[in-house]
Design a protein around this motif. Structure first.
Motif, PDB file in Angstrom:
ATOM      1  N   MET A  76      33.758   6.812   4.214  1.00 21.17           N
ATOM      2  CA  MET A  76      35.069   6.353   3.771  1.00 21.17           C
ATOM      3  C   MET A  76      35.822   7.442   3.019  1.00 21.17           C
ATOM      4  N   MET A  77      35.115   8.248   2.228  1.00 19.15           N
ATOM      5  CA  MET A  77      35.795   9.297   1.464  1.00 19.15           C
ATOM      6  C   MET A  77      36.388  10.363   2.372  1.00 19.15           C
ATOM      7  N   ARG A  78      35.843  10.507   3.558  1.00 18.89           N
ATOM      8  CA  ARG A  78      36.425  11.443   4.519  1.00 18.89           C
ATOM      9  C   ARG A  78      37.767  10.933   5.037  1.00 18.89           C
ATOM     10  N   GLN A  79      38.044   9.670   4.807  1.00 25.35           N
ATOM     11  CA  GLN A  79      39.318   9.088   5.226  1.00 25.35           C
ATOM     12  C   GLN A  79      40.168   8.708   4.010  1.00 25.35           C
ATOM     13  N   VAL A  80      40.064   9.505   2.964  1.00 26.77           N
ATOM     14  CA  VAL A  80      40.772   9.198   1.726  1.00 26.77           C
ATOM     15  C   VAL A  80      42.286   9.125   1.953  1.00 26.77           C
ATOM     16  N   THR A  90      26.519  11.778  11.762  1.00 27.13           N
ATOM     17  CA  THR A  90      27.439  12.736  11.138  1.00 27.13           C
ATOM     18  C   THR A  90      28.428  12.120  10.166  1.00 27.13           C
ATOM     19  N   CYS A  91      28.521  10.798  10.116  1.00 24.29           N
ATOM     20  CA  CYS A  91      29.517  10.092   9.290  1.00 24.29           C
ATOM     21  C   CYS A  91      30.939  10.281   9.814  1.00 24.29           C
ATOM     22  N   ALA A  92      31.098  10.862  11.003  1.00 22.58           N
ATOM     23  CA  ALA A  92      32.427  11.079  11.577  1.00 22.58           C
ATOM     24  C   ALA A  92      32.918   9.805  12.257  1.00 22.58           C
ATOM     25  N   THR A  93      34.212   9.751  12.512  1.00 24.24           N
ATOM     26  CA  THR A  93      34.771   8.621  13.249  1.00 24.24           C
ATOM     27  C   THR A  93      34.349   8.724  14.714  1.00 24.24           C
ATOM     28  N   VAL A  94      34.349   7.603  15.397  1.00 23.37           N
ATOM     29  CA  VAL A  94      33.877   7.586  16.791  1.00 23.37           C
ATOM     30  C   VAL A  94      34.943   7.141  17.779  1.00 23.37           C
ATOM     31  N   VAL A  95      35.977   6.458  17.294  1.00 17.36           N
ATOM     32  CA  VAL A  95      37.077   6.039  18.167  1.00 17.36           C
ATOM     33  C   VAL A  95      38.385   6.278  17.423  1.00 17.36           C
TER      34      VAL A  95
END
Length: 674
Positions: free
Chosen positions: A92-96, A120-125
């Motif tokens: 979530m913090m990566r999408q601050v 990786t905690c990255a978004t997928v879509v």
């Protein structure tokens, strides 16, 4: 070597079950859990529910430790929980930037994503490729973060993370007016991707806000800067909307089994016990079958009549799903836990026996909770004619990790390894306990000595605003500006709380701000913000409404205190006496009953010991205060030397500066220090 006790042996059995069904899937780097072997992505909601069994098992080992190895096992389990919760936090913090934008837009394109890459905690879509706006998922994370922190886990590690969680509070506090895709991710039941207001989202958000209020995210090692603050009025907005919706789940869903999580564990969001029981009975009567409960009526997911090649349904198509909706054993785990919390042993036994009948035995005899049971294609017509008579087949994930976790949690509690208070350290389970009657304290103040003299002629003895020093009286808009500082973080580009008018719950408390006591007048008498504040008859009616609201909605420790100043505009046309409507109201207040509320009038100094008081710790000089001081060559001592009137004047100058076109960088902080 001391022999293992019977309870220790049973705990070891549950530890093996947790390891084989949940922890074996946990990513060693991120701590996240994939939805299943076939679905590698990590859903926020599923991850939080899935780790509850691990948390509970860790608590059970710590409580029932036979030997040192048990304490080591408890620590290992607890750290697995911390790793997962921090993994979600990193996602979530990566999408601050989305959190910052959503506070102002409440737009689906600015929503935090609902699922992430497990490794990786990255978004997928993409933002528009999934129903990401699911306020219940974000709120569930916040709720369990609060409960786990209260139980002794250390999940939040820095003030930057504290500020991010504070902004997640702002992200969710408008849930009562934000349409989202809901717990089942598809919006309304036609699967057209239409968002709607969902009672499950509002309820979990309300619970999260209450749980986080005044909670120190650093636990026992924390200080003023690590405390989360929630405005009471936002909680009550959620409460009002939730009560008005139940037992209905949304516009398109008459009832939804997910409401079990709202009326019982984990949210306990409903205070009316009759409404809790009514909602529960609606779920049992309309959704329960032989293998579990349907999610909602005419739910086409995984039914034989669903077209797997289309995501959306035609409106007329919903009739095809009637009476053949898939049944989810998951919801029986909620009934088991609910029975334990309510002390209903008969309900616990009934649903444990029913659940045992639908569990599937896996390798080495371990019991698995299947995702759902579906009607076989060849028996659809028979089920149409005679609902709940056809034998169904298990489909989907095996196990459904979310259901498996709640099943294990229910077993641990039912067998006495854990007490309800141990997985509910914030005592949310007492939400339906009847609250004592509220007495609203009202302090009448005179704006000037001349008005004080006029009131004395009417046998109404009051103080002036100046007389109540060292208590300082300010208008509600100043409190709005103060709260706008909450959660600010320049490094993360977080602007704090959006500027909004304060509700009466927020202005009916004393505030401790930098070693000074403040009280704030209600929003409706602020003439600079609301021109109707010049209409005395309107003021009287709004005061009546606010006092009645306080009497019915106040839930905080201490009594509410309303500061009601009599100003020059409350005199009659001649300016020589109090306006008749205002004078009549003051006499009713002194009589002790007004607008359906019990009233006690008195002086502010007399109310200090009985009133609700809040310490606005985020206003204390801290890291950012030190940085500002260094910039201007000041010491930290200079903060305490400032007269509060000077820095409150800074708020007004900042507000005026915006109107005069001053640059955004010219904030009240600089004006205040200068």
């Amino acid at each position: 070597m001391r022999s293992r006790s019977n309870s220790g042996v049973r705990l070891d059995g549950y530890a093996r079950l947790v390891q084989q069904t949940i922890l074996c899937h946990q990513n060693p780097v991120t701590g996240l859990l994939p939805a299943s072997c076939d679905h590698k992505d990590a859903w926020v909601r599923d991850n939080v529910y899935s780790i509850l069994a691990v948390w509970a098992l860790g608590l059970a080992y710590r409580k029932n430790a036979d030997r040192d190895e048990d304490k080591a096992k408890a620590y290992e389990l607890e750290q697995s929980v911390v790793k997962l919760m921090r993994g979600i936090l990193q996602c979530m913090m990566r999408q601050v930037h989305k959190v910052e934008a959503f506070k102002y837009t409440q737009s689906t394109r600015d929503a935090l994503h609902a699922k992430y890459n497990t490794s990786t905690c990255a978004t997928v879509v993409g933002d528009d490729q999934w129903g990401h706006l699911q306020l219940d998922a974000t709120s569930l994370y916040l709720l369990m973060l609060a409960q786990m922190t209260a139980s002794g886990l250390h999940i939040i590690h820095s003030l930057d993370e504290v500020n991010f969680i504070q902004n997640l509070v702002f992200y969710t506090e408008a849930a009562y007016k934000t349409a989202d895709f809901g717990i089942w991710e598809r919006g309304d039941k036609t699967n057209q991707g239409i968002t709607e207001l969902n009672a499950s989202s509002v309820g979990i958000a309300k619970a999260a806000l209450e749980a986080l209020d005044e909670l120190d995210l650093f636990g026992a090692e924390g200080g003023p800067q690590s405390v989360i603050h929630v405005l009471s009025d936002e909680v009550q907005h959620c409460q009002s909307i939730l009560h008005s919706m139940l037992p209905r789940a949304s516009t398109s869903k008459e009832i939804d089994a997910s409401l079990l999580s709202v009326i019982s564990y984990p949210a306990f969001a409903v205070e009316d016990s009759d409404l809790v029981e009514k909602t529960k009975q609606e779920i049992i009567c309309k959704l329960q079958g032989r293998y579990g409960c349907c999610r909602f009526l005419r739910d086409g997911y995984r039914t034989p009549k669903e077209d797997p090649n289309r995501l959306y349904y035609e409106p007329a198509e919903l009739k095809l799903f009637e009476n053949i909706e898939c049944e989810w054993p998951l919801f029986w785990t909620y009934f088991i836990i609910d029975g334990i919390f309510t002390g209903n042993a008969e309900q616990v036994q009934e649903y444990r026996e029913a659940l045992d009948g639908v569990l599937i035995k896996g390798k080495n005899g371990i019991r698995l909770v299947p995702e759902l049971y579906s009607v076989p294609l060849e028996k659809v017509d028979e089920e149409y004619c005679n609902p709940h008579t056809v034998d169904r087949v298990p489909l989907g994930k095996l196990p459904l990790m979310w259901g498996q976790s709640l099943y294990i949690l229910g077993c641990l509690m039912a067998e006495g390894f854990l007490a309800p208070g141990e997985i509910d350290p914030l005592n949310r389970r007492f939400s339906t306990v009847v609250k004592p009657d509220v007495v609203v304290q009202v302090c009448i103040l005179a704006e000037t000595d001349a008005i004080k003299a006029l009131l004395r002629k009417e046998d109404i003895d009051v103080e002036t605003v100046a007389d109540v020093y060292p208590i300082r009286v300010q208008p509600a808009r100043i409190l709005s500006h103060i709260y706008a500082r909450l959660g600010r973080n320049k490094r993360m580009h977080l602007s704090g709380r959006p500027f909004r008018h304060m509700g009466v719950l927020g202005t009916s408390k004393f505030y401790d701000i930098r070693n000074n006591i403040f009280t704030f007048t209600p929003q409706f008498i602020d003439q600079q913000q609301f021109y109707l504040a010049l209409d005395n008859k309107m003021i009287v009616e709004m005061l009546r409404t606010d006092l009645s609201y306080l009497c019915s909605r106040w839930r905080m420790t201490g009594r509410p205190t309303v500061t009601f100043p009599i100003s020059q505009t409350m005199l009659d046309e001649t300016g020589t006496s109090i306006h008749p409507a205002v004078l009549a109201t003051l006499r009713k207040l002194q009589d002790g009953y007004f607008g359906g509320a019990r009233i006690q009038t008195g002086r502010l100094s007399e109310f200090l010991t009985t009133s609700c008081r809040t310490h606005l710790s985020f206003m204390d000089p801290g890291l950012e205060g030190k940085l500002y001081a260094d910039d201007y060559g000041l010491s930290l001592d200079s903060f305490s030397d400032l007269d509060p009137e000077d820095w409150l004047h800074g708020f007004r100058m900042s507000e005026d500066g915006k109107e005069m076109g001053w640059p955004p960088s010219c904030t009240w902080d600089m004006l205040w220090i200068s």
